[in-house]
Write a protein that holds these residues in place. Structure first.
Motif, PDB file in Angstrom:
ATOM      1  N   PHE A  13      27.557  23.536  51.522  1.00 27.38           N
ATOM      2  CA  PHE A  13      27.064  23.988  50.185  1.00 27.38           C
ATOM      3  C   PHE A  13      27.395  23.184  49.068  1.00 27.38           C
ATOM      4  O   PHE A  13      28.595  23.141  48.644  1.00 27.38           O
ATOM      5  N   ARG A  14      26.471  22.531  48.586  1.00 27.34           N
ATOM      6  CA  ARG A  14      26.519  21.374  47.496  1.00 27.34           C
ATOM      7  C   ARG A  14      26.224  22.237  46.215  1.00 27.34           C
ATOM      8  O   ARG A  14      24.715  21.842  46.250  1.00 27.34           O
ATOM      9  N   HIS A  15      26.922  22.530  45.393  1.00 29.58           N
ATOM     10  CA  HIS A  15      26.180  23.028  44.096  1.00 29.58           C
ATOM     11  C   HIS A  15      26.659  22.403  42.607  1.00 29.58           C
ATOM     12  O   HIS A  15      27.466  21.766  42.793  1.00 29.58           O
ATOM     13  N   GLY A  16      25.580  22.651  42.024  1.00 27.82           N
ATOM     14  CA  GLY A  16      25.889  21.877  40.568  1.00 27.82           C
ATOM     15  C   GLY A  16      25.065  22.572  39.626  1.00 27.82           C
ATOM     16  O   GLY A  16      24.024  23.188  39.971  1.00 27.82           O
ATOM     17  N   ALA A  17      25.338  22.416  38.447  1.00 30.06           N
ATOM     18  CA  ALA A  17      24.315  22.890  37.228  1.00 30.06           C
ATOM     19  C   ALA A  17      23.266  22.204  37.424  1.00 30.06           C
ATOM     20  O   ALA A  17      23.180  20.983  37.825  1.00 30.06           O
ATOM     21  N   MET A  18      22.053  22.588  36.594  1.00 27.55           N
ATOM     22  CA  MET A  18      20.820  21.950  36.643  1.00 27.55           C
ATOM     23  C   MET A  18      21.293  20.296  35.880  1.00 27.55           C
ATOM     24  O   MET A  18      22.080  20.150  35.198  1.00 27.55           O
ATOM     25  N   GLY A  19      20.484  19.387  36.436  1.00 17.56           N
ATOM     26  CA  GLY A  19      20.735  17.976  36.091  1.00 17.56           C
ATOM     27  C   GLY A  19      21.898  17.276  36.727  1.00 17.56           C
ATOM     28  O   GLY A  19      22.224  16.086  36.490  1.00 17.56           O
ATOM     29  N   SER A  20      22.672  18.018  37.929  1.00 17.85           N
ATOM     30  CA  SER A  20      23.646  17.313  38.585  1.00 17.85           C
ATOM     31  C   SER A  20      23.097  16.388  39.697  1.00 17.85           C
ATOM     32  O   SER A  20      24.036  16.155  40.502  1.00 17.85           O
ATOM     33  N   SER A  21      21.928  16.303  39.890  1.00 19.90           N
ATOM     34  CA  SER A  21      21.337  15.075  40.952  1.00 19.90           C
ATOM     35  C   SER A  21      21.391  15.833  42.239  1.00 19.90           C
ATOM     36  O   SER A  21      21.743  15.163  43.258  1.00 19.90           O
ATOM     37  N   LYS A  22      21.358  17.239  42.223  1.00 21.27           N
ATOM     38  CA  LYS A  22      21.531  17.762  43.678  1.00 21.27           C
ATOM     39  C   LYS A  22      20.118  17.186  44.690  1.00 21.27           C
ATOM     40  O   LYS A  22      20.375  17.109  45.841  1.00 21.27           O
ATOM     41  N   THR A  23      19.009  17.235  43.944  1.00 20.69           N
ATOM     42  CA  THR A  23      17.854  16.932  44.782  1.00 20.69           C
ATOM     43  C   THR A  23      17.960  15.579  45.284  1.00 20.69           C
ATOM     44  O   THR A  23      17.923  15.250  46.258  1.00 20.69           O
ATOM     45  N   ALA A  24      18.337  14.714  44.153  1.00 19.88           N
ATOM     46  CA  ALA A  24      18.501  13.149  44.579  1.00 19.88           C
ATOM     47  C   ALA A  24      19.611  13.002  45.604  1.00 19.88           C
ATOM     48  O   ALA A  24      19.244  12.376  46.364  1.00 19.88           O
ATOM     49  N   ASN A  25      20.615  13.769  45.459  1.00 24.35           N
ATOM     50  CA  ASN A  25      21.636  13.697  46.519  1.00 24.35           C
ATOM     51  C   ASN A  25      21.029  14.025  47.893  1.00 24.35           C
ATOM     52  O   ASN A  25      21.262  13.414  48.897  1.00 24.35           O
ATOM     53  N   ALA A  26      20.056  15.150  47.952  1.00 20.94           N
ATOM     54  CA  ALA A  26      19.742  15.649  49.244  1.00 20.94           C
ATOM     55  C   ALA A  26      18.680  14.685  49.842  1.00 20.94           C
ATOM     56  O   ALA A  26      18.716  14.333  51.160  1.00 20.94           O
TER      57      ALA A  26
END
Length: 198
Positions: A13-26
């Motif tokens: 589970f890689r979580h972060g606030a909005m704008g933390s590049s979660k989707t880019a990382n995925a």
């Protein structure tokens, strides 16, 4: 006799606030699999109604995807054709979805990497995030910063007048026009920063 050293898959589970590049990382992780001749299955919950059938990051990276709901009806044999499952917007998953991810990891020995928000705009856990925090083998925070430069952990919803919204439906799908990430201090103060002040 099979080697006992066979690497066991994990639920991430890689979580972060909005704008933390979660989707880019995925999307980058999916590309890394592709570069090595492997195939990752990208999925997102249907509750994310933006960009049907596509996972798109704020910085413009995008790739076609399936839905978590489609994954749930796939056979184990179909799922086993992949080397990894990557889930975007995992906070929108249900407890039963997370249980299915655990099945993929434990019984099919495939890693499942989930990306999502930990908490909503009221600072309350989403259902998917709660169960990922309970069951994930690896929990990692992806960092971003508040307008003041401090670490941002609060997903903040605001209206067209730049006022913070603190009540309402948990899920209102939106982007930079209605959400931002703030540090706890500025979230509590209701301070969106100088650029969003009237």
């Amino acid at each position: 006799m099979e080697s006992e050293e066979k690497k066991m898959a994990k639920l991430y589970f890689r979580h972060g606030a909005m704008g933390s590049s979660k989707t880019a990382n995925a999307l980058m992780v999916a590309y890394n699999y592709y570069e090595r001749g492997k195939e990752a299955l990208l999925v997102k919950p249907k509750l994310d109604t933006r960009d049907a059938g596509v996972i798109r990051s704020r910085m413009g990276l995008e790739q076609k995807c399936s839905y978590v709901e489609d994954l749930l009806v796939m056979s184990d044999e179909e799922i086993s054709c992949y080397d990894c499952v990557i889930v975007d917007e995992a906070q929108f998953c249900k407890k039963s979805d997370i249980e299915f991810f655990v099945h993929i990891v434990d019984d099919l020995n495939l890693p499942v990497i989930c990306y999502g928000l930990r908490t909503d705009f009221r600072r309350e856990l989403f259902e998917g995030s709660m169960w990922l925090l309970a069951w994930a083998d690896v929990i990692e925070e992806l960092k971003t910063v508040c307008w003041c430069g401090q670490g941002a952990t609060c997903n903040t919803r605001f209206d067209e007048n730049g006022k913070i919204i603190r009540s309402g439906a948990q899920v209102v799908v939106g982007g930079n026009d209605s959400y931002t990430a703030l540090c706890r201090k500025h979230y509590k103060e209701g301070n969106l920063g100088p650029e969003r002040r009237e």
